[in-house]
Write an enzyme that holds these catalytic residues in place. Sequence first.
Site, PDB file in Angstrom:
ATOM      1  CG  HIS A  22      62.811 -24.569   6.421  1.00  0.00           C
ATOM      2  ND1 HIS A  22      62.135 -23.462   5.950  1.00  0.00           N
ATOM      3  CD2 HIS A  22      61.876 -25.557   6.527  1.00  0.00           C
ATOM      4  CE1 HIS A  22      60.855 -23.762   5.796  1.00  0.00           C
ATOM      5  NE2 HIS A  22      60.672 -25.033   6.128  1.00  0.00           N
ATOM      6  CD  GLU A  23      62.404 -29.477   7.106  1.00  0.00           C
ATOM      7  OE1 GLU A  23      61.676 -29.822   8.073  1.00  0.00           O
ATOM      8  OE2 GLU A  23      61.939 -29.112   6.012  1.00  0.00           O
ATOM      9  CG  HIS A  26      59.542 -26.636  10.719  1.00  0.00           C
ATOM     10  ND1 HIS A  26      58.627 -25.618  10.790  1.00  0.00           N
ATOM     11  CD2 HIS A  26      59.858 -26.777   9.402  1.00  0.00           C
ATOM     12  CE1 HIS A  26      58.378 -25.157   9.578  1.00  0.00           C
ATOM     13  NE2 HIS A  26      59.115 -25.844   8.712  1.00  0.00           N
TER      14      HIS A  26
END
Length: 205
Positions: A22-23, A26
Amino acid sequence: MDNFLYLLAVNAVPFLTAITLHEAAHGYAALKFGDGTAKMLGRLSLNPLRHVDPLGTIALPALTLLVGGFFFGWAKAVPVNSNNLHKPKTDMIWVAAAGPAANLLMMIAWAFLLKFSPDSAVSAIAKAGIAWNLSLMVLNLLPLLPLDGGRIVAGLLPNKLANAYSKLEPYGMFILIALMLTKTLNIILGPLYEIAAAIVHGILQ
């Protein structure tokens, strides 16, 4: 203690992959649109250790397992400098959406693993992977700053409204906690959960 170890064994890999990808998503999206902050700080990585938050990734998950028998936590947010993006306002929409999109893809991957896995241990881990990515995706799509959904809404609003909306960010987490305590959050996120659950159900048929 046996239950604690079982929950830890089942949830550790799904939890770490869910928050890490998820990170990282980004960071990769930000780099694509012109911001190399995450890369410069060593956060453009699939190594979970790069994204560990002492409270959210270690202390809180261990505490929730011991006290409540469930697993809850988060990773350290990847830094993004919107001023470096080619088109800061619109590019930030894609950067914010990249995290939930990564969780959607992982949720689908875990669902396929569950469908074709005859092993009960692997099935338990796959179910945890579905649950983690479903929860992270839906929660982060809540249109509330500083969550990803809030960043998306800010990018879609006209500049004047976006600026006014952004002033709510310091209060975002307090609003989120209030929504959780009053169980209003379940009502708001219910439709998103149903859509995501329908995707998983369709794969498993």
